[in-house]
Design an enzyme around this catalytic site. Structure first.
Site, PDB file in Angstrom:
ATOM      1  N   THR A 165       0.804  -1.203   0.000  1.00 12.27           N
ATOM      2  CA  THR A 165       0.000   0.000   0.000  1.00 12.27           C
ATOM      3  C   THR A 165       0.840   1.257   0.000  1.00 12.27           C
ATOM      4  OG1 THR A 165      -1.738  -1.074   1.258  1.00 12.27           O
ATOM      5  CG2 THR A 165      -1.863   1.269   1.090  1.00 12.27           C
TER       6      THR A 165
ATOM      7  N   LYS B  91      -8.109   0.343  -2.458  1.00 13.03           N
ATOM      8  CA  LYS B  91      -7.836   0.859  -1.111  1.00 13.03           C
ATOM      9  C   LYS B  91      -8.258   2.307  -0.933  1.00 13.03           C
ATOM     10  CE  LYS B  91      -3.774  -2.022  -1.473  1.00 13.03           C
ATOM     11  NZ  LYS B  91      -2.328  -1.983  -1.614  1.00 13.03           N
TER      12      LYS B  91
ATOM     13  N   GLY C 101      -8.613   6.649   2.095  1.00 11.39           N
ATOM     14  CA  GLY C 101      -7.691   5.597   1.673  1.00 11.39           C
ATOM     15  C   GLY C 101      -7.112   4.948   2.907  1.00 11.39           C
TER      16      GLY C 101
ATOM     17  N   SER D 211       3.674   1.732   2.921  1.00  5.35           N
ATOM     18  CA  SER D 211       5.072   1.334   2.765  1.00  5.35           C
ATOM     19  C   SER D 211       5.833   2.207   1.787  1.00  5.35           C
ATOM     20  CB  SER D 211       5.148  -0.133   2.327  1.00  5.35           C
ATOM     21  OG  SER D 211       4.424  -0.325   1.128  1.00  5.35           O
TER      22      SER D 211
END
Length: 199
Positions: free
Chosen positions: A25, A57, A69, A153
């Protein structure tokens, strides 16, 4: 049981967590010239394996007046988004209040405290990052005008790219797409399969 013993037990339970190590993500929010965009990639990974490449997402809430999100555990994020929708019904057109109320519940409720996710939420006027430790963070104005925020990430890569692009002659959506493409080139847990929602 003493407080120290209780904390040690909680830490041991967390460290022995048998759930798989889920990564992935990158969620990016950009606001510029009256347009607000949230973009998210579609990759979900478990360890070194890509499990899904087209996860969604980013989604509109409150009849399209708000975009959210998420990064983190999917089921946890859906639970938080449902709670946020309930708060938005309780406090219509008051995104800041809804986010603060959600963060307060998230931090104090025994069930919600275990949820492992983060939310990036925006309406036409503001962007907020909401965390499980009670934070509701609104990004400051960028040097070139507008505002950017990111989680996940690859969030720092997308954030840096968006900040570099914010003063260019680009729309908020163009900045978001370019920044996400840069993040996807750098972060192995991020792909180029984007979901983009705008206000």
């Amino acid at each position: 049981m003493t407080l120290q013993a209780g904390l040690a037990t909680c830490e041991a339970m967390q460290s022995s967590n048998s759930f798989p190590d889920w990564h992935g993500t990158t969620i990016l929010a950009v606001r510029k010239n009256g347009q607000t965009v949230i973009a998210g990639d579609g990759q979900v990974s478990m360890g070194p394996t890509v499990v899904k490449g087209n996860a969604r997402k980013v989604r509109p809430l409150a009849g399209g007046a708000v975009i959210a999100g998420f990064a983190g555990a999917t089921a946890d994020a859906f639970t938080l988004i449902e709670r946020l929708e309930a708060k938005l019904e309780q406090y219509p057109n008051q995104l800041a209040r809804a986010c603060v109320d959600l963060a307060k519940d998230w931090r104090t409720d025994r069930y919600l405290r275990r949820l492992e996710a983060m939310l990036l939420v925006a309406d036409k006027d503001a962007i907020y990052t909401v965390t499980g430790v009670g934070d509701v963070l609104e990004p400051g104005e960028s040097a070139g005008g507008g505002a950017v925020a990111a989680i996940g990430s690859g969030g720092n890569y997308a954030l840096a790219a968006a900040k570099a692009l914010i003063d260019q002659d680009l729309t908020a959506e163009e900045i978001a797409r370019k920044a996400m493409a840069i993040a996807a080139e750098i972060c192995v847990y991020t792909n180029g399969n984007l979901t983009v929602e705008s206000l």
